[in-house]
Design an enzyme around this catalytic site. Structure first.
Site, PDB file in Angstrom:
ATOM      1  N   PRO A  63       0.885  -1.128  -0.116  1.00  0.00           N
ATOM      2  CA  PRO A  63      -0.076   0.015  -0.107  1.00  0.00           C
ATOM      3  C   PRO A  63       0.854   1.180  -0.073  1.00  0.00           C
ATOM      4  O   PRO A  63       1.966   1.380   0.736  1.00  0.00           O
ATOM      5  CB  PRO A  63      -0.774   0.097   1.153  1.00  0.00           C
ATOM      6  CG  PRO A  63      -0.847  -1.533   1.839  1.00  0.00           C
ATOM      7  CD  PRO A  63       0.450  -1.790   1.179  1.00  0.00           C
ATOM      8  N   HIS A  64       0.556   2.232  -0.952  1.00  0.00           N
ATOM      9  CA  HIS A  64       1.377   3.588  -0.790  1.00  0.00           C
ATOM     10  C   HIS A  64       0.056   4.323  -1.587  1.00  0.00           C
ATOM     11  O   HIS A  64      -0.828   4.055  -2.050  1.00  0.00           O
ATOM     12  CB  HIS A  64       2.437   3.389  -1.728  1.00  0.00           C
ATOM     13  CG  HIS A  64       2.337   2.874  -3.151  1.00  0.00           C
ATOM     14  ND1 HIS A  64       2.035   1.396  -3.472  1.00  0.00           N
ATOM     15  CD2 HIS A  64       2.232   3.486  -4.361  1.00  0.00           C
ATOM     16  CE1 HIS A  64       1.948   1.393  -4.740  1.00  0.00           C
ATOM     17  NE2 HIS A  64       2.047   2.419  -5.458  1.00  0.00           N
ATOM     18  N   GLY A  65       0.670   5.678  -1.253  1.00  0.00           N
ATOM     19  CA  GLY A  65      -0.385   6.548  -1.695  1.00  0.00           C
ATOM     20  C   GLY A  65      -0.418   7.172  -3.160  1.00  0.00           C
ATOM     21  O   GLY A  65       0.276   6.636  -3.987  1.00  0.00           O
TER      22      GLY A  65
END
Length: 144
Positions: A63-65
């Protein structure tokens, strides 16, 4: 002085998470709590997941922005959450969540190193069964 990218404070072993969103929020909150990102970054991690899954295979999600979340990143950092029982990511079981916050283009280099570690099935089992945070740091020690 820049922060360490991965410290023991950024690792959670034996997490039990109910669903994908809870897992992403938990992974992101570690980055918030340890000063790598602003709180708004976590919502951008959820947004990113809605556009395209961050599941990369081998029981791993990263998960990352979103691209526009970069302004919420204070320092490049990783969070690692091990879920022995797994979390459902659209029909795939995720046992290892690696939250990524990268300044500039630093995340690209980090991603490639994570991909190398996580491409090895033995490393995956080591991560899932890790009994100490140091084992995880040692495995990713090439990632800084």
């Amino acid at each position: 002085m820049t922060k360490e990218i991965l410290t023991k404070d950024n690792i959670t072993l034996g997490a039990t998470l109910t669903d994908k969103e809870a897992a992403i929020r938990f992974t992101g909150q570690i980055l918030v709590d340890n000063g790598y990102v602003e709180a708004s970054y976590v919502d951008k991690m959820i947004e990113r997941e809605q556009v395209t899954t961050t599941y990369i295979g081998n029981n791993v999600a990263i998960p990352h922005g979103t691209e526009d979340a970069k302004k919420a990143v204070k320092e490049t950092g990783l969070s690692v959450v091990i879920c022995p029982d797994g979390v459902d990511f659209n029909g795939n079981t995720v046992n290892i969540l690696i939250g990524i916050a990268g300044k500039g283009d630093e995340h690209l280099e980090i991603l490639s190193k994570i991909a190398l570690v996580c491409a090895d099935e033995d490393n995956i089992q080591t991560l899932i069964q890790a009994s100490s945070k140091q084992e995880i740091i040692d495995l990713f020690s090439g990632v800084n």
